[in-house]
Enzyme design. Structure first.
Site, PDB file in Angstrom:
ATOM      1  N   ASP A 148     126.879  15.766  62.945  1.00 14.29           N
ATOM      2  CA  ASP A 148     125.910  16.836  63.186  1.00 14.29           C
ATOM      3  C   ASP A 148     126.689  18.143  63.129  1.00 14.29           C
ATOM      4  O   ASP A 148     127.504  18.414  64.015  1.00 14.29           O
ATOM      5  CB  ASP A 148     125.232  16.641  64.548  1.00 14.29           C
ATOM      6  CG  ASP A 148     124.141  17.673  64.812  1.00 14.29           C
ATOM      7  OD1 ASP A 148     124.181  18.779  64.211  1.00 14.29           O
ATOM      8  OD2 ASP A 148     123.261  17.388  65.630  1.00 14.29           O
ATOM      9  N   LYS A 194     118.542  26.467  63.701  1.00 13.05           N
ATOM     10  CA  LYS A 194     119.549  27.217  64.429  1.00 13.05           C
ATOM     11  C   LYS A 194     120.242  28.245  63.524  1.00 13.05           C
ATOM     12  O   LYS A 194     119.583  29.202  63.084  1.00 13.05           O
ATOM     13  CB  LYS A 194     120.522  26.246  65.097  1.00 13.05           C
ATOM     14  CG  LYS A 194     119.834  25.066  65.833  1.00 13.05           C
ATOM     15  CD  LYS A 194     118.817  25.526  66.868  1.00 13.05           C
ATOM     16  CE  LYS A 194     118.349  24.467  67.835  1.00 13.05           C
ATOM     17  NZ  LYS A 194     117.684  23.303  67.287  1.00 13.05           N
TER      18      LYS A 194
END
Lengths: 170, 370
Positions: B171, B196
Site C-alpha cells: 500500500d 489521498k
C-alpha cells in the site's frame, strides 16, 4: 399531502430530495468532498468520509429505497459491484439457488469466484416452482432471480419464489 | 522517459489527436458502437473499459513502473478487488500497524470466505518468515505504516516473498510513486487510496492498483471487470487533474512536515513524534488523553477530519476514527494509544501552521492539564 398518496410517476420527481433545503435549489447539489470537518472527538457529524456516507449519494439511495419500497438503498459504481457486494453477504459453506438464464457477469461471479470461497450454487429454471423447491438445501441461504431473465425474457412469479424462500425450516 | 515531475504535469496531453486537446476529454458513454461482429474499437462497455479511465490506468502503471493499472471507486474497492484473486483456505501475512478499514475488511469480511490473516511486525524480516505456512499466498504491507510511520525494507521482503512463491502487495498511499516505487523494489502489486495524495484536494474518492507480470495482470483485469468496483469517467478525470500538481504539492508537504517535526519535538505538550523521514505525514503523542479533545477543538486553521493527503492540513484521531475498528487491546498493544494523533501536513505557510498549533497547545495547558 404525503408522498405515499402520489403515483409512482409523481414520486420520481416529488420525493424527500425534491429541493435543497439550504438554498431552495431544485436539483440535488453535488458534494464532491471526500471528507468532512468534525467538531468533537466524542460526537461525530453525520458524515465523516465519503465512502461511508455522502449526501449526494445518500439522496440517490433514499430515493431508490423509497421507489422500491425497501428500507435502505446502496449505490455502487456498477451493476456488478452491486451484485458482488450482495453475494458477499454469504459465507464459506453457504449455497445459493439461481436463475439458469442469468446475465453472463453474474454467472461468471457465481461459478468462477464464489466457488473459490466455498459458496456453492444450483442453477434452476425459476419459472418451474417444483425445480426451485427441489434445489433448496439445508445450507441454502439465498435465491437469486432475474425477472424478466436475460436474454430469454422469462418471467418468474416473484411472490411464489419468495414463499419458497421464506418457508420456515421444519 | 521523462522525470516523474514532468510526466505528472503532462498527464493527458497528447492523448487525443483528433482535436489536439491538451486536457483529456471525459467519455461519459456507457456503451460503444461497433460496425459489426468482430469489429471492436477496443471499447464495448464502460465497466470493462473506458477511454478516460484507461488514460488514468496507463498513467499510474507508468508512474509505478508496472505493467497494468486498474482504477477503482475507492481504496477499499481496490483491496476488495485484489482479495478476489484468492480462495478459501489461503492465508495472508499482514502489517500489524494497519489502516482500520483494511483490518475490518479482512477480519469481518474475507475471514468468513475462508481467508486467514496473520498480523506481524512486517518491518522485521524474521517475524514475517516465522509466520509463513504452506497456506500463505501473499504478504500485504503498508510502508510507512498507518499511523506509526514504521518503514519496511521492500526489497528484502520482496526477496523473501519470491523465495517462498508469495505475492507481495504494498500500500503506497503515504509515499506515492514520487518517493517510493515498490514494483521496482520487487513488489508484485501496488495499491493506492488515490483519495489521498494523488487526488490531493479532498474532492474525489478513488482507488488504484498497479501490477506486474502478465498472468497476474490478466487475473486482476478479470476481477476488476467482474467485481465491477470501477472508477467513473468523471472521477478518473478529476483524479488526473489532481495528479498533475502532485510533485509541487509533495515538495511543500514534505518541507512543511520537516519544519513541524522540529517544532513538535521541542514542545512540552508532545511526548513522541513519529516521522518516517519523507513525505507529509507525522504522528505524535500528546501529553495526556484528556488533552486530545480540547486540543482538536481549539485548532482553527488545521481541520479535525478523517482522511489525509489534501492541500489543507488535517489532524485525525486514530483511536476513534481510522483505527476504531481495530479491537482496543490489539491497537494499544501496537502503540496506537489514546494519546496518538496523526497529522497530514498541508501546503499552507508553515508559520501559520505553527501559530495554530501554538495557540491550541496554549489553550490545552491553560484549560485541560493539571
Amino acid at each position: 399531502m404525503t408522498d405515499h398518496e402520489f403515483s409512482f410517476e409523481t414520486k420520481l420527481l416529488h420525493n424527500q430530495h425534491k429541493f435543497d433545503p439550504a438554498t431552495g435549489g431544485v436539483s440535488v447539489p453535488i458534494q464532491h468532498a471526500s471528507t468532512f470537518h468534525q467538531s468533537d472527538v466524542d460526537q461525530f457529524g453525520k458524515y465523516d468520509y465519503s465512502r461511508s456516507g455522502n449526501p449526494t449519494r445518500e439522496a440517490l439511495e433514499d430515493i431508490i429505497a423509497e421507489l422500491e419500497e425497501g428500507t435502505h438503498g446502496f449505490a455502487f459504481s456498477s451493476g456488478m459491484a452491486a451484485i458482488s457486494t450482495a453475494f458477499l453477504l454469504l459465507s464459506a459453506g453457504d449455497h445459493i439457488v439461481i436463475s439458469e438464464d442469468v446475465y453472463g457477469g453474474t454467472f461468471r461471479m457465481v461459478t468462477s469466484v464464489l466457488t473459490r470461497f466455498n459458496i456453492e450454487h444450483t442453477f434452476v429454471d425459476m419459472t418451474d416452482l417444483e425445480s426451485v423447491k427441489a434445489a433448496v438445501q439445508p445450507n441454502t441461504r439465498a435465491i437469486y432471480i432475474e425477472t424478466p431473465s436475460n436474454p430469454l425474457l422469462k418471467v418468474t412469479d416473484i411472490q411464489a419464489v419468495c414463499d419458497i424462500a421464506k418457508k420456515p425450516v421444519p | 522517459m521523462y522525470k516523474t515531475e514532468t510526466y505528472l504535469a503532462q498527464l493527458g496531453n497528447r492523448s487525443e489527436t483528433a482535436t489536439g486537446t491538451v486536457n483529456p476529454p471525459v467519455y461519459f458513454s456507457t456503451a460503444f458502437r461497433h460496425e459489426g461482429i468482430g469489429q471492436s474499437t477496443g471499447f464495448d462497455y464502460t465497466r470493462t473499459g473506458n477511454p478516460t479511465r484507461q488514460l488514468l490506468e496507463r498513467s499510474i502503471a507508468d508512474l509505478e513502473k508496472g505493467d497494468q493499472g486498474y482504477a477503482c471507486s475507492s481504496g477499499m474497492a481496490a483491496i476488495s478487488t485484489i482479495l478476489a484473486l484468492f480462495k478459501s483456505g489461503d492465508a495472508w501475512i499482514v502489517s500489524e500497524d494497519l489502516y482500520g478499514g483494511t483490518y475490518r475488511l479482512l477480519e469481518q469480511g474475507f475471514k468468513k470466505w475462508g481467508l486467514q490473516c496473520d498480523y506481524v511486525n512486517t518491518c522485521c524480516l524474521e517475524d514475517i518468515e516465522k509466520a509463513i505456512t504452506p497456506h500463505t499466498k501473499a504478504i500485504f504491507i503498508e510502508t510507512p505504516t498507518n499511523p506509526l510511520m514504521q518503514q519496511t525494507d521492500i526489497s528484502a521482503v520482496a526477496a523473501l516473498a519470491k523465495r517462498y512463491g508469495l505475492l507481495l502487495i504494498v500500500d503506497n498511499t503515504f509515499y506515492t510513486p514520487l518517493i517510493q516505487q515498490p514494483i521496482l523494489l520487487g513488489a508484485d502489486i501496488v495499491i493506492h487510496s488515490a483519495t489521498k495524495y494523488l487526488g490531493g484536494h479532498n474532492d474525489v474518492l478513488a482507488g488504484l492498483i498497479v501490477a506486474s507480470g502478465a498472468e497476474l495482470c490478466d487475473a486482476l483485469a478479470f476481477h476488476h471487470n467482474g467485481t465491477g468496483a470501477v472508477l467513473s469517467p468523471f472521477d478518473s478525470w478529476l483524479l488526473m487533474r489532481g495528479m498533475k500538481t502532485l510533485a509541487l504539492r509533495m515538495e511543500r508537504h514534505e518541507k512543511n512536515a520537516k519544519i513541524l517535526v522540529d517544532y513538535l519535538s521541542e514542545h512540552d505538550c508532545v511526548t513522541d513524534v513519529l516521522y518516517p523521514g519523507r513525505g507529509g505525514m507525522i504522528s505524535f503523542r500528546i501529553i495526556e488523553e484528556a488533552a486530545v479533545n480540547p486540543f482538536l477543538q481549539s485548532l482553527s486553521l488545521i481541520s479535525f477530519a478523517e482522511s489525509l493527503g489534501g492541500v489543507e492540513s488535517f489532524i485525525t484521531y486514530p483511536a476513534t476514527q481510522t483505527h476504531a475498528d481495530i479491537p482496543l487491546e490489539v491497537r494499544t498493544a501496537n502503540g496506537v494509544c489514546n494519546r496518538l494523533l496523526r497529522f497530514s501536513v498541508g501546503i499552507e505557510d508553515s508559520d501559520d501552521l505553527i501559530g495554530d498549533l501554538q495557540q491550541a497547545f496554549a489553550h490545552v495547558k491553560r484549560e485541560a492539564l493539571r
